[in-house]
Write a protein that holds these residues in place. Structure first.
Motif, mmCIF file in Angstrom:
data_model
loop_
_atom_site.group_PDB
_atom_site.id
_atom_site.type_symbol
_atom_site.label_atom_id
_atom_site.label_comp_id
_atom_site.label_asym_id
_atom_site.label_seq_id
_atom_site.Cartn_x
_atom_site.Cartn_y
_atom_site.Cartn_z
ATOM 1 N N ALA A 154 -6.797 8.053 3.920
ATOM 2 C CA ALA A 154 -8.112 8.048 4.574
ATOM 3 C C ALA A 154 -9.227 7.728 3.584
ATOM 4 O O ALA A 154 -10.171 6.991 3.911
ATOM 5 N N SER A 155 -9.144 8.259 2.351
ATOM 6 C CA SER A 155 -10.190 8.015 1.364
ATOM 7 C C SER A 155 -10.287 6.536 1.003
ATOM 8 O O SER A 155 -11.373 5.998 0.784
ATOM 9 N N MET A 156 -9.150 5.867 0.957
ATOM 10 C CA MET A 156 -9.150 4.446 0.619
ATOM 11 C C MET A 156 -9.543 3.586 1.810
ATOM 12 O O MET A 156 -10.054 2.479 1.643
ATOM 13 N N LEU A 185 -3.325 6.440 -7.936
ATOM 14 C CA LEU A 185 -3.515 5.192 -8.681
ATOM 15 C C LEU A 185 -4.036 4.053 -7.822
ATOM 16 O O LEU A 185 -4.411 3.000 -8.349
ATOM 17 N N LEU A 186 -4.063 4.255 -6.516
ATOM 18 C CA LEU A 186 -4.342 3.158 -5.604
ATOM 19 C C LEU A 186 -5.738 2.558 -5.805
ATOM 20 O O LEU A 186 -5.909 1.332 -5.839
ATOM 21 N N GLU A 187 -6.763 3.421 -5.955
ATOM 22 C CA GLU A 187 -8.122 2.905 -6.118
ATOM 23 C C GLU A 187 -8.243 2.066 -7.384
ATOM 24 O O GLU A 187 -8.850 0.992 -7.387
ATOM 25 N N SER A 188 -7.653 2.551 -8.483
ATOM 26 C CA SER A 188 -7.694 1.805 -9.736
ATOM 27 C C SER A 188 -6.948 0.481 -9.620
ATOM 28 O O SER A 188 -7.389 -0.544 -10.147
ATOM 29 N N GLU A 189 -5.820 0.478 -8.906
ATOM 30 C CA GLU A 189 -5.051 -0.758 -8.739
ATOM 31 C C GLU A 189 -5.831 -1.788 -7.921
ATOM 32 O O GLU A 189 -5.821 -2.975 -8.239
ATOM 33 N N LEU A 190 -6.488 -1.326 -6.874
ATOM 34 C CA LEU A 190 -7.197 -2.258 -5.994
ATOM 35 C C LEU A 190 -8.518 -2.731 -6.588
ATOM 36 O O LEU A 190 -8.854 -3.920 -6.502
ATOM 37 N N PHE A 191 -9.274 -1.812 -7.194
ATOM 38 C CA PHE A 191 -10.644 -2.137 -7.611
ATOM 39 C C PHE A 191 -10.854 -2.137 -9.119
ATOM 40 O O PHE A 191 -11.932 -2.479 -9.590
ATOM 41 N N GLY A 192 -9.842 -1.747 -9.895
ATOM 42 C CA GLY A 192 -9.970 -1.737 -11.341
ATOM 43 C C GLY A 192 -10.693 -0.492 -11.844
ATOM 44 O O GLY A 192 -11.121 0.357 -11.067
ATOM 45 N N HIS A 193 -10.835 -0.392 -13.166
ATOM 46 C CA HIS A 193 -11.554 0.753 -13.723
ATOM 47 C C HIS A 193 -12.252 0.361 -15.022
ATOM 48 O O HIS A 193 -11.899 -0.641 -15.667
ATOM 49 N N CYS A 198 0.818 -1.220 0.000
ATOM 50 C CA CYS A 198 0.000 0.000 0.000
ATOM 51 C C CYS A 198 0.848 1.265 0.000
ATOM 52 O O CYS A 198 0.401 2.320 -0.454
ATOM 53 N N GLY A 199 2.069 1.177 0.508
ATOM 54 C CA GLY A 199 2.928 2.355 0.571
ATOM 55 C C GLY A 199 3.691 2.620 -0.708
ATOM 56 O O GLY A 199 4.302 3.673 -0.855
ATOM 57 N N ALA A 200 3.666 1.648 -1.647
ATOM 58 C CA ALA A 200 4.453 1.791 -2.870
ATOM 59 C C ALA A 200 3.637 2.283 -4.056
ATOM 60 O O ALA A 200 4.198 2.607 -5.092
ATOM 61 N N ILE A 201 2.304 2.341 -3.912
ATOM 62 C CA ILE A 201 1.439 2.765 -5.014
ATOM 63 C C ILE A 201 0.988 4.204 -4.765
ATOM 64 O O ILE A 201 0.453 4.513 -3.697
ATOM 65 N N PRO A 202 1.181 5.109 -5.716
ATOM 66 C CA PRO A 202 0.746 6.500 -5.533
ATOM 67 C C PRO A 202 -0.748 6.573 -5.209
ATOM 68 O O PRO A 202 -1.545 5.785 -5.728
ATOM 69 N N GLU A 203 -1.110 7.514 -4.354
ATOM 70 C CA GLU A 203 -2.504 7.629 -3.917
ATOM 71 C C GLU A 203 -3.454 7.793 -5.095
ATOM 72 O O GLU A 203 -4.572 7.264 -5.085
#
Length: 458
Positions: free
Chosen positions: A254-256, A212-220, A205-210
């Motif tokens: 916090a948003s994630m 891009l994090l939502e797209s990486e975790l949940f896709g788009h 979680c600390g290596a992915i820019p904020e």
């Protein structure tokens, strides 16, 4: 040049002697080990005595039919492939054979090239199955808690927790300093769980820019943002039916944290730019080197998410609190990298045991790799240890005697070695000058240098 056919033991079962002979000659020319049986009963007897990779059997035989033999094989030798021979391409028996698990069927009269191709494909399929099964077993053994290194009481408690939590669906929070092996614990839980045959997906979680994090975790979805040229599955989707490991969970914005909480509560998520909620079945293991309880009290981490994650807590001890495991870890490293155990000098072992290991097991592995490259593959001496390990003992020269005592010989040897090195450095490796600096004879310094493996050429 044609590819070499896969090797294998083949059993040909047919009540026609001429057909058995034709198949035997052809298959032996291809390099296969072939045995024959004139009926299903003989074939069953052979199967009870030995293993075969492939069986080629006629469907229509007296007494025990080919379909009955197929059922026997599926029950007693499920890894064995079967090819059925039938007189009619539309035979209901051939269709039934495929339903029962036959690899393929051949119709009479058949061409030799057709037989060769189907046999090759069947044996390649079996080899692939065996390879996958072996890989799963190796992964399971590699990350089995029973094979994790450590006999200390803190590690025994970790093993016990892993064994209890692995079969369950509960979320797990693994905590510990950097380098203590948190991901290894997560893999041990996964590969000892009912989800072992499904994906294990690690996410830092600390290596992915904020951004891009939502797209990486949940896709788009396609067009969700600039550059989103197509639909993309997120890591939660990739981990479906398996385990997702969220490392450095304390770095989650916090948003994630809000979105992750919803996934844990509802067991569903929504791709970025999407309007449809997608169900997901994952086991979540999180890890952090932070004190999440303190982070929660100070408002940097959501309390409700913390309680969702912290169903089962596995704290990992730092290496300095389980120094009795260091010799085991050293031998495990050398077994893995050099293929044998290693001898450790008393002075080197004392330094390794006394060093505080701020980088934990990761730092120990780095030190051992250095020793393997710069020193001997058979032994570890003080000379191959890095300065921070060698100097740690000298740094305690003016401290009080520890409550549990001190190995005086090893301690004084480490200090003596360090002073010899400093004298050699100041004298540009001229031993006579170094002896003068240390107020000793040339013969004495030569003996001491040899004792520590520090012989130098003048």
């Amino acid at each position: 040049m044609a590819d070499k056919a896969p090797s294998g033991r083949i059993l040909v079962v047919d009540d026609e002697a001429s057909l058995r002979e034709v198949l035997t000659i052809m298959l032996q020319r291809e390099g296969y080990d072939v045995e024959t049986a004139a009926d299903g009963a003989t074939a069953q007897a052979l199967l009870r005595e030995s293993d075969f990779d492939l069986i080629i059997s006629d469907i229509k035989m007296p007494k025990i039919t080919g379909l009955e033999l197929l059922r026997f094989v599926r029950e007693h030798a499920p890894e064995t492939m079967m090819i059925m021979i039938t007189a009619f391409s539309t035979s209901e028996d051939a269709v039934e054979a495929m339903k029962l698990g036959a690899f393929d069927y051949i119709t009479k009269p058949f061409r030799n090239d057709e037989i060769r191709l189907i046999v090759r494909n069947a044996l390649e399929r079996r080899a692939l199955r065996q390879e996958n099964q072996t890989l799963r077993q190796e992964l399971s053994q590699r990350y089995s808690f029973a094979n994790m290194v450590g006999k200390s009481e803190p590690m025994q408690q970790v093993y016990e927790l892993i064994s209890k939590v692995a079969p369950s669906k509960a979320n797990v929070l693994v905590t510990g300093e950097s380098g203590t092996g948190k991901e290894l614990v997560a893999k041990a839980i996964h590969f000892n769980s009912p989800r072992r045959d499904h994906p294990f997906v690690p996410v830092n979680c600390g290596a992915i820019p904020e951004t891009l994090l939502e797209s990486e975790l949940f896709g788009h979805e396609k067009g969700a943002f600039t550059g989103a040229s197509g639909q993309k599955a997120g890591l939660f989707e990739v981990a479906n039916s398996g385990t997702i490991f969220l490392d450095e969970i304390g770095e989650l914005p916090a948003s994630m944290q809000v979105k992750l909480l919803r996934v844990l509560q509802e067991r569903e998520f929504r791709r970025v730019g999407g309007t449809k909620d997608l169900p997901v079945d994952v086991r979540l293991i999180a890890a952090t080197n932070k004190d999440l309880a303190t982070e929660t009290k100070e408002g940097r981490f959501r309390e409700d998410l913390y309680y969702r994650l912290n169903v089962i807590h596995i704290p990992l001890p730092p290496l300095r609190e389980r120094s009795e495991d260091i010799p085991l870890l050293i031998n495990h490293f050398y077994q893995s990298h050099a293929g044998h155990d290693v001898k450790i000098s008393d002075a080197a072992l004392r330094l390794l045991l006394d060093y505080p290991w701020p980088g934990n097991i990761r730092e120990l592995h780095n030190v051992l790799e250095r020793c393997l490259v710069l020193g001997s593959a058979e032994s570890i001496g003080v000379d191959c240890l890095p300065p921070q390990v060698r100097d740690a003992a000298a740094g305690t020269l003016l401290h009080d005697l520890p409550e549990d005592g001190l190995d005086l010989d090893a301690y004084l040897a480490a200090i003596e070695r360090e002073l010899l090195l400093k004298a050699l450095e100041r004298s540009n490796n001229v031993r006579t000058r170094a002896a003068e600096l240390l107020k000793m004879s040339f013969r004495s310094i030569r003996y001491r240098l040899a004792k520590f493996g520090l012989d130098v050429d003048e």
